[in-house]
Each structure stands twice: as structure tokens, then as C-alpha cells.
Design an enzyme around this catalytic site. Structure first.
Site, short mmCIF file in Angstrom:
data_model
loop_
_atom_site.label_atom_id
_atom_site.label_comp_id
_atom_site.label_asym_id
_atom_site.label_seq_id
_atom_site.Cartn_x
_atom_site.Cartn_y
_atom_site.Cartn_z
N PHE A 21 49.98 -51.60 -55.36
CA PHE A 21 51.16 -51.18 -54.61
C PHE A 21 51.63 -49.78 -55.00
CE2 PHE A 21 51.58 -55.85 -55.50
CZ PHE A 21 51.00 -56.27 -54.32
N ILE A 65 42.13 -52.92 -53.69
CA ILE A 65 43.28 -53.51 -54.40
C ILE A 65 43.76 -54.78 -53.70
CG2 ILE A 65 44.00 -51.34 -55.43
CD1 ILE A 65 46.15 -51.10 -53.28
N GLY A 66 42.88 -55.35 -52.87
CA GLY A 66 43.24 -56.58 -52.16
C GLY A 66 43.43 -56.36 -50.67
N ASN A 75 39.64 -55.04 -38.39
CA ASN A 75 39.53 -56.47 -38.66
C ASN A 75 40.91 -57.10 -38.47
OD1 ASN A 75 39.30 -59.07 -39.74
ND2 ASN A 75 37.96 -58.43 -41.40
N THR A 87 42.16 -59.37 -41.62
CA THR A 87 42.66 -58.70 -42.82
C THR A 87 43.86 -57.82 -42.49
OG1 THR A 87 41.00 -56.95 -42.54
CG2 THR A 87 40.46 -58.76 -44.05
N GLU A 90 50.94 -49.67 -45.30
CA GLU A 90 52.33 -49.26 -45.47
C GLU A 90 53.19 -49.57 -44.25
OE1 GLU A 90 51.42 -46.70 -49.12
OE2 GLU A 90 50.27 -47.13 -47.33
#
Length: 755
Positions: free
Chosen positions: A257, A482-483, A648, A651, A722
Site C-alpha cells: 500500500f 504486492i497482491g 482481468n 482481479t 488507487e
């Protein structure tokens, strides 16, 4: 219209992957526990380091009594400013890639204490438990000085940051006559909007495991970071190492984050200890220490807005005062959005910093915009009420068709569609405008909405691809995940470009031996690394086509690359899709064991410069507030997002869901409470730094608004990490007003502010 037989339409009979909801390719690795994070690499004969943090906010170390600790069996060394060697790092001009202006904090360099919980020593021992115990009994004496950590007390000490700060775009010059227009307008609003510091708090704590390889100074450095390349650059400069000696690996990251954009002090300490001891070392930070290196800065914002009787904006004045440390000028783009999102001829934007005795703030999801849009969208809601306009209608009335800050057209902008589709999905038409006019028994019901905007950026990135004779493609880049789903979307791009099944593609990342990539932040990874992957796979495809054209009786002889398609493991002619060659057969016939290419992609400035490039969203929220207790429940959220081409949907939706949860958290829970008497964040743990649990989150709908943009990058993507966060906190706050009739301008919206 009929087509001539000689030139039939292009028909893709294969299965494309881009734009299809695809499960994470790294999912099985994560859920089975096979994915290793920075503190999980069990290298042989490992030493453990534990950081000692200062209880003092400002002052000086006068004495360190390390001998009792060193006398403990199994304790290896105590590192402090008393015995750390002189390093290139101690040049005050040194900066990492994302450092703000000023002079970075240099751990264990000097006895001076600059902020509470400053790392002052590292105890290294044979076991983690011993290192932790030894750190707890290390005797350190301090000389305490008076500190100042209260931004409120610094209102008259604000200064404008200089130009050239990393990532900072100074507010544009004023346009029109904002104050005169404000005074003449029949509908005026002025208010101050505040949030305290907020901490990133990813699930995975920061940790570094250094594997000492025993060949000179060679090390494998497993680090929790959002940019392996940035960490490597940092370490090579500090310690005078080569890139071969400092190989940084970060395959999996348990959230960041923004907190992992800069190298954190544990990586410096781990590498320092490994070099001095010539041994493998791990340093892990505690949850409390996660509050010791950066945060979303405490910010005070004043907004003055005015509109005419029709509801047309006549004046926008937005000023922000944010905290920074004494050693760096951390800057955010907070106020610029107010001159960008809405049409207004009279605008004045100001941004100032004030120094306090705390660590430098750090980027935190949608830095600057999260702060600025909370204030702007709440203030706009207040003005809409004063002008007698519905909040959605008010925004549509003041819709900006052009970026007035830059005097540029938008490359694309589907915010109007976000308003319409979001409102329709939410059922906004059922809203009655008067506060406290909707209820369900003892629960007051409120509807609120807000919008947002985020930069659509692209950075330079590189990738490498290797296609083997058995038809398996490996693509690599030193990016991070980062995921966000980077592993998955890069696999999709590569598979579609070469027409291979997903299972025939492997994407490799997070290693500085791979082609260079930027830090993962700013919502630019899909655009940056994705464009590099596409370019690289195109190069492989061109090489395979040339090999195919050399085959005996090849149906592809003389056909241009633009006139073929790669589908279902084959190369097909566009003008006759029955004319095909199997890709594996091409490689096997050619005798080549593999076909490789390496390429990079960078922003096309000539194409992009004339345009303002952004993603947009509109958020609609329903809250239910207990009339007697003041408890707030966010029961429904609809977030409509326009972010260019969606690679996608699965996601992407997950990114927005997570963003909404965090927006609810920002609105109702998160605040890092500073005790100014001692200058320390008092709720530096998950027990008291409140974030949502499952019972706090209810229905969330995500609307992905279709948007085409061939300006932003070759893939047409804008990034979604974001933008989904923006507007949520404001929409919740506006809904609370609609439910209760009470305006809360300082986050979080807690019970005491409603009773």
C-alpha cells in the site's frame, strides 16, 4: 456489407485471455503455503537480529552499556552508532529512487534522536528469542530535548515546498478571480476538513533475510519490498557493492500500500550485520515497529466553494497544510484535483508543509488524492445542498470536458457514465433529499455519493521471453506483485500475444537478475510492465514467424507479421484461417531449442504530451445509523470505475473491493493517535488501530465502465489499484449527513461526533 472472397474478415477462433475473468495463477501456491515471504527463507546457520527502538522523541544517546548483553551466551553482536563503520550511505546527498527532497534518515549513524521509536541498536543472536530478550535488556541512556509533534500548533509555520520533489506536481497558478467570485456568489460554503495520520499496516511485517554465500561479499537478500530494483540500488550505493554481490529477491509480498516503495531500515540493518559478521542474518520488525517509518500525513484542509443560482461553480479555493519530518520534505498532490475534476473559471490552490518531530510520511494508497478528494467531495456535497441541487445532478452540471489545470483535452473520460451507471445500479432515484427523511425502525438511512480521479501513468520497463521447443513460454521482469494480480495479468498478456494456453506460460518476477522494472506503485505496473511483456512477446512471435516461413511448403511464405494471428498454439493467415502452422512444429523443425527476445517499453511522450490522462470513478453508499447509539453501518456500496481496458475483470474487481473496504476504514475507523506529551503514536497495534473486520463489511458492487483509450499506452490500460479507493470515505461521510443531519469534517466519523 459483403466482403470479397479473396479478403474474408479476420475471425479469431481461439480463446483470448485479455479481458476475461481469470483466477490467479499464483493462487494455489499461496493457499497451500508454498509461497515464501521475506521472513520465511530458512537458510542454514542463520543469525537473528532484533531492533531496539528509542523511547525518546527528541534528544541524544549519552551512553550504551552493551557488555551485559554481549556476555549472554549466544549473543553475537550489538550494532549501534558507536561501532557502525563509515559508509557511502552517510553522504547526505544520497537518495533512493522514490525519496522526497531533503536528507534521508540514516539508521545507527549518530547519537541524535529525531523521532519516537527511532532504531538505535541491533542485537544479533543465534536465536530469535535470545535476540529479542537481549534487546529488551540493553541499557541505553538519553538526554531528552523538548519536541513538537502537533501540526495544529504549526498553522503559522507552513512553507511551500520547492519544485523538483519526487512525484510532486506543484499547484497550478490561480486562474480568474476566486475571492471576488466567491463574495459575489449567492451560494457559499467554507469548511475545514481534517484527518490525522494513518498507517499503511500491510499484513506482512517488514523483514529481510540475507543469505551469505561466502564468495567474496555475495549475498541473496530476500526483502519485503515493492521494488526489488530500488532496494538493490539503495544497497549498492550505501555499501559500495556490485549488483552481483547484492542480489535482491522479492517473489511474494504480503501487501504494501505504498509502505514498501522506499527501502525500510530493516534491510539496511540486515545487510550491515551480514557484511560485518560474514554470516546469514534475518531482521524482522514487530507490528509496533511498523508504526515507526512513515504514514499518510496528518493534513488540515480549508475549502471555499461558491455557486450561482443555477448551481454552476463560480469559485474553488482549496488550501492544505501537511506534516513532514525535519530531515525531508515529503510532498503529496492534494489540492490539484480540485482544479481538475470540475469546470470552474476561478480557482486558487495552495499546498504547504510544516515540520514536526516525527519520521517522514510515506506514500499510502492514492497518496494525496485520498486526502484531497475526501475534503473536495464533502465540501461539494455541502454546497450542493445549499444550492438546492441533487449531488449527482450538481456534479453533472459542473462536469469538466477539459483539464483546466493543464489546458489539455482528456485522452478519455467516462466519468459521466460512472455517475449514470453507478446511480442506476445503486437505486439513487429512491433517495429523498432531506436529511433524516429515510428510516427503518430505529435506524436512520442515508445515501451519499462522491467521485474520484487518478493519474494514468506509464513508466519504462523491460521484459524477457523464452519459448522452448515443447511450446512452453517463460516471461520475466524484475517487477513485484504486492497482491494486485501481476503474475496473472502478465501471464494473460503473454498467452494471448503468442496464442498459447495459460498453462503453457510462466511469468517470473521479483528478482534483480531479471530485466529492469519500476517499483510497483502509482497504479502503473499493468501499463508499464504489461507493455514491455507485450512488446517482448511480439518480438518472439516475429522470430517464430520467420522460422515458419523457412519450412518446406510453408503456407506462411511471404506473409507479413501484421497479416497473421497467433491462436491456439498455431500461426494462421488472416486472409485464410485454414492455412496454419503449429508453433511447436516450427521450433522442432528448425532445430532451435528455444526462441528468445528481450525488449522494453516506455511512454510515447510525443503521443501522450498533448493529453491529460486519468482514470475516474463514482461511489454510491448507503449507511444505517442507530438513532440512539450513533453506530454507523455501511450496508451497501456501488463503485463505478472507468479505468481504460480491463485486463482481468476478476482481479480488477478484487482490487476495487479491497479499495472500498479501506475507504470504509478511512471514513469510520482509522487514525493514528499521537500523544503530544511524549510524541508517540499510542495505538501502534491492531488492538487499537482499528480496521474493518468481516462483520463491518456488507454488500459491495463493482461496475467496470467500458472505456477505450489508445493514447495512454499500447494496451489501453489505466490501472485500478488507487482509483477504486477514491471517493469512498467522502461518500460514507456524505451518507452519514443525509442519515443524521450532522456534518463531520474530521475523520474518522466516530460515535462521539454523532451523539
Amino acid at each position: 456489407m459483403s466482403h470479397p472472397i479473396s479478403n474474408p474478415p479476420v475471425i479469431d477462433l481461439g480463446t483470448g485471455y485479455i479481458g476475461k475473468p481469470t483466477s490467479r495463477v499464483d493462487g494455489p501456491t499461496k493457499v497451500t503455503g508454498a509461497a515464501k515471504y521475506a521472513a520465511e527463507f530458512n537458510v542454514p546457520d542463520l543469525y537473528y537480529g532484533h531492533v531496539v527502538s528509542s523511547p525518546v522523541t527528541k534528544g541524544k544517546i549519552t551512553k550504551i552499556n552493551a557488555q551485559p548483553v554481549l556476555d549472554l551466551p549466544g549473543v553475537i553482536q550489538v550494532f549501534s552508532h558507536e561501532n557502525v563503520p563509515s559508509l557511502a550511505w552517510f553522504d547526505r546527498n544520497y537518495k533512493d529512487d522514490v525519496a522526497p527532497g531533503g536528507s534521508p534518515f540514516r539508521p545507527l549513524h549518530e547519537p541524535n534522536i529525531l523521532f519516537s521509536q527511532q532504531p538505535v541498536a541491533l542485537v544479533v543472536a543465534e536465536t530469535f528469542e535470545l535476540a529479542r530478550y537481549a534487546a529488551s535488556i540493553l541499557e541505553i541512556e538519553y538526554e531528552v530535548e523538548e519536541h513538537s509533534t502537533n501540526l495544529e500548533a504549526k498553522r503559522d509555520e507552513g512553507y511551500e515546498p520547492g519544485k523538483g520533489k519526487t512525484g510532486f506536481v506543484p499547484p497550478p497558478k490561480p486562474r480568474g478571480n476566486p475571492e471576488e467570485a466567491y463574495q459575489k456568489a449567492p451560494h457559499q460554503h467554507e469548511g475545514e476538513y481534517i484527518h490525522l495520520a494513518q498507517h499503511n499496516n500491510p499484513m506482512e511485517n517488514f523483514a529481510t533475510t540475507v543469505e551469505w554465500l561466502g564468495d567474496g561479499k555475495k549475498m541473496k537478500i530476500f526483502d519485503k519490498t515493492q521494488g526489488a530494483m530500488n532496494v538493490q540500488q539503495y544497497l549498492t550505493k550505501i555499501f559500495g557493492l556490485s549488483t552481483d554481490e547484492a542480489r535482491v529477491i522479492s517473489k511474494y509480498t504480503g501487501g504494501g500500500f505504498g509502505s514498501g516503495l522506499r527501502p525500510q531500515y530493516q534491510v539496511f540493518m540486515a545487510v550491515l550485520a551480514a557484511l560485518e559478521l560474514k554470516h546469514s542474518v534475518r531482521v524482522s520488525l514487530t507490528r509496533q515497529q511498523m508504526f515507526s517509518f512513515g504514514h499518510r500525513p496528518h493534513t488540515l484542509q480549508t475549502l471555499k466553494l461558491a455557486a450561482d443560482d443555477k448551481g454552476t461553480l463560480q469559485s474553488i479555493q482549496h488550501k492544505a497544510l501537511a506534516e513532514t519530518s525535519h530531515f525531508e520534505d515529503f510532498t503529496e498532490v492534494v489540492v490539484n484535483w480540485s482544479g481538475l475534476l470540475y469546470q470552474c473559471e476561478n480557482v486558487k490552490l495552495d499546498y504547504e508543509l510544516a515540520k514536526i518531530d516525527a519520521y517522514t510520511p510515506i506514500d499510502m494508497r492514492a497518496p494525496g488524492a485520498a486526502t484531497g478528494f475526501f475534503a473536495l467531495e464533502c465540501a461539494l456535497d455541502e454546497l450542493a445542498y445549499k444550492a438546492g441541487r441533487d449531488p449527482v445532478e450538481f456534479r453533472l452540471l459542473n462536469y469538466a470536458e477539459r483539464d483546466q489545470n493543464e489546458d489539455k483535452p482528456f485522452s478519455s473520460k467516462k466519468l459521466r457514465e460512472c455517475y449514470h451507471q453507478g446511480a442506476a445500479k445503486f437505486g439513487w432515484e429512491k433517495r429523498t433529499p432531506e436529511p433524516r427523511s429515510m428510516r427503518e425502525g430505529n435506524l436512520l438511512i442515508g445515501y451519499g455519493m462522491a467521485g474520484g480521479c487518478w493519474d494514468a501513468s506509464q513508466q519504462k520497463a523491460a521484459a524477457k521471453a523464452s519459448l522452448t521447443a515443447d511450446g512452453h513460454l517463460t516471461v520475466s521482469s524484475a517487477s513485484n506483485d504486492i497482491g494486485t494480480g501481476t503474475y496473472t495479468i502478465m501471464t494473460q498478456i503473454a498467452a494471448e500475444t503468442l496464442g498459447l494456453p495459460l498453462e503453457a506460460v510462466t511469468f517470473v518476477l521479483g528478482d534483480t537478475t531479471l530485466p529492469a522494472a519500476p517499483v510497483q506503485g502509482g497504479s502503473w505496473t499493468a501499463a508499464s510492465v504489461g507493455s514491455a511483456v507485450k512488446a517482448t512477446c511480439d518480438e518472439v512471435a516475429k522470430k517464430v514467424l520467420k522460422l515458419a516461413q523457412k519450412m518446406d511448403d510453408s503456407p506462411l511464405k511471404g506473409v507479413a507479421f501484421e497479416d497473421v494471428q497467433f491462436v491456439d498454439g498455431q500461426i494462421r493467415r488472416n486472409d485464410d484461417i485454414t492455412q496454419t502452422v503449429d508453433i511447436r512444429e516450427v521450433l522442432q523443425t528448425s532445430g532451435e531449442s528455444k526462441v528468445e527476445a528481450e525488449s522494453s517499453a516506455a511512454p510515447n511522450k510525443v503521443k501522450q504530451m498533448p493529453y491529460s490522462m486519468h482514470s475516474h470513478n463514482a461511489v454510491f453508499v448507503e449507511v444505517k445509523v442507530d438513532e440512539d447509539l450513533g453506530t454507523v453501518h455501511v450496508t451497501r456500496v456501488v463503485n463505478a470505475v472507468a479505468a481504460g481496458r480491463i485486463l482481468n475483470p476478476k482481479t480488477a474487481r478484487s482490487q476495487v473491493l479491497g479499495s472500498v473496504v479501506w475507504g470504509i476504514s478511512m471514513a469510520l475507523m482509522e487514525e493514528s493517535v499521537m500523544d503530544h506529551n511524549i510524541g508517540r503514536y499510542m495505538n501502534h497495534n491492531f488492538a487499537e488501530y482499528h480496521i474493518p473486520v468481516m462483520a463491518d463489511i456488507h454488500d459491495i458492487d463493482v461496475v467496470l465502465v467500458e472505456e477505450h483509450d489508445d493514447i495512454v499506452n499500447p494496451l489501453g490500460v489505466k490501472g485500478i489499484g488507487e482509483i477504486g479507493f477514491l471517493g469512498v470515505a467522502a461518500a460514507v461521510t456524505n451518507a452519514v449527513y443525509h442519515a443524521t443531519g450532522k456534518r463531520v469534517r474530521d475523520l474518522p466519523v466516530s460515535i462521539d461526533k454523532l451523539l
